[in-house]
Design a protein around this motif. Structure first.
Motif, short mmCIF file in Angstrom:
data_model
loop_
_atom_site.label_atom_id
_atom_site.label_comp_id
_atom_site.label_asym_id
_atom_site.label_seq_id
_atom_site.Cartn_x
_atom_site.Cartn_y
_atom_site.Cartn_z
N PRO A 372 0.74 -1.38 -0.12
CA PRO A 372 0.11 0.03 0.01
C PRO A 372 0.71 1.18 -0.03
N LEU A 373 1.84 1.31 0.86
CA LEU A 373 2.70 2.54 0.80
C LEU A 373 3.33 2.79 -0.64
N ALA A 374 3.95 1.63 -1.17
CA ALA A 374 4.51 1.81 -2.72
C ALA A 374 3.67 2.09 -3.62
N PRO A 378 4.96 8.65 -4.41
CA PRO A 378 5.79 8.38 -5.70
C PRO A 378 7.34 8.38 -5.30
N ALA A 379 7.80 8.43 -4.32
CA ALA A 379 8.94 8.30 -3.79
C ALA A 379 9.68 6.87 -3.61
N LEU A 380 8.52 6.06 -3.22
CA LEU A 380 8.78 4.71 -2.80
C LEU A 380 8.79 3.50 -3.85
N LYS A 381 9.67 2.71 -3.86
CA LYS A 381 9.66 1.36 -4.61
C LYS A 381 10.08 0.30 -3.70
N LEU A 382 9.44 -0.88 -4.06
CA LEU A 382 9.67 -2.21 -3.13
C LEU A 382 11.02 -2.90 -3.73
N GLY A 394 10.07 -17.76 -1.29
CA GLY A 394 10.21 -16.44 -0.65
C GLY A 394 9.69 -15.28 -1.82
N MET A 395 10.19 -15.77 -3.23
CA MET A 395 10.00 -14.80 -4.26
C MET A 395 8.52 -14.79 -4.79
N ARG A 396 7.98 -16.28 -4.63
CA ARG A 396 6.53 -16.32 -4.97
C ARG A 396 5.68 -15.78 -3.92
N ARG A 397 5.93 -15.94 -2.88
CA ARG A 397 5.12 -15.08 -1.71
C ARG A 397 5.12 -13.80 -2.05
N TYR A 398 6.19 -13.05 -2.35
CA TYR A 398 6.49 -11.50 -2.62
C TYR A 398 5.57 -11.11 -3.78
N ARG A 399 5.67 -12.02 -4.80
CA ARG A 399 4.83 -11.48 -6.05
C ARG A 399 3.33 -11.93 -5.73
N GLU A 400 2.90 -12.65 -5.07
CA GLU A 400 1.37 -12.92 -4.56
C GLU A 400 0.92 -11.80 -3.76
N THR A 401 1.92 -11.24 -2.81
CA THR A 401 1.38 -10.58 -1.70
C THR A 401 1.40 -8.96 -2.18
N VAL A 402 2.25 -8.69 -3.02
CA VAL A 402 2.45 -7.38 -3.15
C VAL A 402 1.90 -6.65 -4.51
N THR A 403 1.67 -7.78 -5.72
CA THR A 403 1.24 -7.24 -6.90
C THR A 403 0.03 -6.62 -7.12
N GLU A 404 -1.15 -7.27 -6.42
CA GLU A 404 -2.29 -6.69 -6.80
C GLU A 404 -2.40 -5.24 -6.30
N THR A 405 -1.61 -4.93 -5.32
CA THR A 405 -1.67 -3.48 -4.34
C THR A 405 -0.62 -2.52 -5.05
N PHE A 408 3.68 -4.05 -10.82
CA PHE A 408 4.84 -4.62 -11.16
C PHE A 408 5.84 -3.17 -11.00
N SER A 409 5.53 -2.22 -11.53
CA SER A 409 6.21 -0.85 -12.03
C SER A 409 6.71 -0.37 -10.46
N ASN A 410 5.89 -0.41 -9.45
CA ASN A 410 6.51 -0.06 -8.27
C ASN A 410 7.40 -0.82 -7.37
N THR A 411 8.01 -1.96 -8.12
CA THR A 411 9.13 -2.80 -7.72
C THR A 411 10.11 -2.40 -8.25
N ALA A 412 11.65 -2.85 -7.66
CA ALA A 412 12.89 -2.48 -8.23
C ALA A 412 13.51 -3.46 -8.93
N GLY A 413 12.74 -4.60 -9.43
CA GLY A 413 13.26 -5.70 -10.33
C GLY A 413 14.05 -6.79 -9.19
N PHE A 414 15.12 -7.12 -9.58
CA PHE A 414 15.74 -7.83 -8.72
C PHE A 414 17.45 -7.79 -8.58
#
Length: 473
Positions: A372-374, A378-382, A394-405, A408-414
Motif C-alpha cells: 500500500p505504501l509503494a 511516488p518516492a517509494l519502490k519495493l 520467498g519470491m513467489r510469496r512476494y509476488r503473490e502478496t504485493v502485486t495486486e496492490t 509491477f512498476s512500483n518494484t525494483a526488479g531483482f
C-alpha cells in the motif's frame, strides 16, 4: 556409483503442462539478458587485482555465511571451515580438508536455496557432472582447482562470462575506494561501481562509532564535532562515492523508524552521541534522524536510497566475540513501516527527486504495509524478496502478496545482495524462472495476454532495476 548433477531445463517452472509451456516461452525472452546487479557485497579487490581465486573452499565456502551458518547449526565449528577468528588463533587452512567436510554434510542443504546456487555454480561454471558426496569430493575439488588456475576463471573473465552489465559493491564512508579507482584506471570495460553504506558513522551503537566520526572529519577536513560539520562531511563523502560511479546509498538499520527533530534537538542529540553510549531510545532517535537526513541529501544529489531494516544483528554474542560481524547470526525481527517512515514521508514522500527502495525481513508487512505504501507514494519502490527470502518460495510469496496492490512498476526488479560471486548468475536465473512461472499462471488464468507477460518478464529481469537504480543516467 555417481549420480548426474545436471540441472533440469524446467527447474522451478509450474508442474501444470499449460503453465509450464507458457513459462518456457517467457523464459526464452529473459534467459540471455545481461545481469544487472545494483546491490551486493562482492570484494572490489577481485576485479581490481584480477588474481586467481586461491582454491575451491576459499571461493565457495569460507566467505559464504549461508553455507557456514547451516553447518554451524549442526555443530560444526567455524574454525574447521576456515572462517578467520578476530584474535588470529589458528583455523583450518587446508582447502581440501574444508571441502571434504562440506561434502560430507551436503545433505544438510537439501531444500535450501544454497543447494540450488551451489549446484548451478558446480554444473554451469565448472562443468561438474556428478553429485557432491564424500566419495566424489576430491574429484570435484580437483576439477574446480584445475579450472581456477586457468585465465578464463579469473574474476574479470568470469564477470564477462556471466554477462554482468553492472555490479555494485558496498563500502563504508571511510573507505578510500582505492580498488574502484584502480578498476576505473585499468582500461577494463567491466562496470563495477560502489554504493555508500554510512552505518559506521550514523549508528551510535556501531562498534567504534565515535572514532569513525572523527576519522570522517579527518578525511573530509570538516569539523565533525558539530552537527553542521558532520552533515557537510557526509555530503562530501557521498559526492566522492558518486564520482566513482555510485548511484545508491544503503542503510542497514535495526528498524524503519524515522524522526524529524529541530536543528537544536539534533545538535544536542549528536553531542550526547559523541560523549558516550546513548540510551536505546536516544540511539533509535539518532538513527531515525539520520535516515531523514540521508533522504534530504538524496533529494539534493540524486543518489537512490535503500533501506534494509529488521535484522537483529549478531544475535549470538559468542560468534560475534570470536569471529566478528556477518557470520550468519543475524535474525529477522518485526518491522513497522507505516508509523516508522511517516516523518520521512511527510517531508519527502511526494518528491519525485527521491527514490527510496524498501526491503523487509518481515513478510507480514508485504500486503499490510509495504505494497500500500509503494502503491501510493511516488518516492517509494519495493525491493525484491531479500536475504532469508531470496528463495523460490520467498519470491513467489512476494509476488503473490504485493502485486495486486503495488503492481509491477512500483518494484525494483531483482538484486542478488551477495558476497558469493559465483552465486550471482544462479540467483538471477532463479528469480527469472520464478517470475516467468508466476506470469505464466496469470496468462493461463487470462489475467494477462502473453505478449504483456513477455514485456513484464523483461522488465522484472532487467529494465526495472536499471531504472530504479538510475543506471541509465
Amino acid at each position: 556409483m555417481t549420480s548426474p548433477a545436471l540441472l533440469s531445463d524446467d527447474r522451478l517452472f509450474p508442474p501444470d503442462p499449460t503453465e509450464r509451456a507458457i513459462a518456457r516461452r517467457l523464459y526464452a525472452h529473459v534467459r540471455a539478458l545481461p545481469i544487472v546487479s545494483p546491490h551486493g557485497h562482492t570484494d572490489p579487490a577481485w576485479f581490481a587485482e584480477n588474481e586467481a581465486f586461491p582454491d575451491p573452499a576459499a571461493l565457495l565456502i569460507v566467505p559464504d555465511h549461508y553455507v557456514f551458518r547451516m553447518l554451524y547449526s549442526q555443530g560444526i565449528p567455524l574454525e574447521s571451515l576456515g572462517v578467520p577468528r578476530r584474535d588470529g588463533k589458528p583455523v583450518e587452512r587446508d582447502g581440501r580438508k574444508i571441502w571434504r567436510l562440506f561434502a560430507e554434510h551436503w545433505h544438510l542443504f537439501r531444500g535450501t536455496p544454497s543447494r540450488m546456487w551451489l549446484t548451478h555454480a558446480l554444473s554451469e561454471t565448472f562443468g561438474v557432472r556428478e553429485r557432491l558426496t564424500a566419495g566424489s569430493a576430491d574429484r570435484i575439488y580437483d576439477r574446480i582447482d584445475g579450472c581456477l588456475r586457468q585465465p578464463e576463471f579469473r574474476p574479470r573473465a568470469l564477470f564477462e562470462r556471466f554477462n554482468i552489465e553492472v555490479l555494485a559493491t558496498t563500502e563504508s564512508p571511510l573507505d578510500p575506494l582505492v580498488h574502484h579507482r584502480k578498476i576505473r584506471s585499468s582500461g577494463w570495460s567491466g562496470r563495477v561501481i560502489t554504493a555508500f553504506r554510512p552505518d559506521p558513522v550514523v549508528d551510535p551503537d556501531y562498534e567504534g562509532f565515535r572514532a569513525n566520526v572523527a576519522a570522517l572529519g579527518e578525511i573530509t577536513r570538516e569539523n565533525t564535532a558539530t552537527w553542521s560539520g558532520y552533515l557537510k562531511a557526509l555530503a562530501n563523502r557521498r559526492q566522492y562515492f558518486a564520482s566513482l560511479g555510485a548511484t545508491s546509498t544503503d542503510h542497514g538499520h535495526p528498524t524503519a523508524a524515522t524522526f524529524d527533530h529541530s536543528p537544536g534537538e539534533c545538535e544536542a542529540l549528536f553531542q550526547r552521541a559523541l560523549e558516550g553510549p546513548l540510551a536505546p531510545e536516544d540511539a533509535e532517535r539518532f538513527r531515525g534522524q539520520m535516515l531523514l537526513e540521508m533522504a534530504r541529501m538524496s533529494v539534493d544529489d540524486g543518489l537512490v536510497m535503500q533501506l534494509h531494516p529488521g535484522a537483529c544483528r549478531d544475535h549470538n554474542p559468542e560468534i560475534f566475540r570470536d569471529f566478528g560481524k556477518d557470520k550468519g547470526a543475524d535474525i529477522p525481527t518485526r518491522t513497522d513501516y507505516v508509523r516508522g517512515l511517516k516523518p520521512l514521508l511527510d517531508r519527502f514522500g511526494n518528491d519525485r527527486r527521491l527514490t527510496l527502495i524498501l526491503f523487509t525481513l518481515d513478510e507480514s508487512t508485504y500486503a499490510r504495509e509495504l505494497a500500500p505504501l509503494a502503491g501510493h507514494y511516488p518516492a517509494l519502490k519495493l525491493g525484491p524478496a531479500w536475504w532469508f527470502f531470496d528463495s523460490p518460495e520467498g519470491m513467489r510469496r512476494y509476488r503473490e502478496t504485493v502485486t495486486e496492490t503495488a503492481g509491477f512498476s512500483n518494484t525494483a526488479g531483482f538484486n542478488d545482495d551477495t558476497r558469493a560471486f559465483l552465486s550471482i548468475p544462479a540467483r538471477h536465473d532463479v528469480a527469472r524462472r520464478v517470475d516467468c512461472g508466476f506470469l505464466a499462471k496469470w496468462v493461463a488464468d487470462h489475467r494477462l495476454d502473453e505478449d504483456e507477460a513477455a514485456e513484464l518478464a523483461v522488465d522484472l529481469a532487467y529494465n526495472l532495476a536499471r531504472r530504479a537504480y538510475k543506471l541509465d543516467d
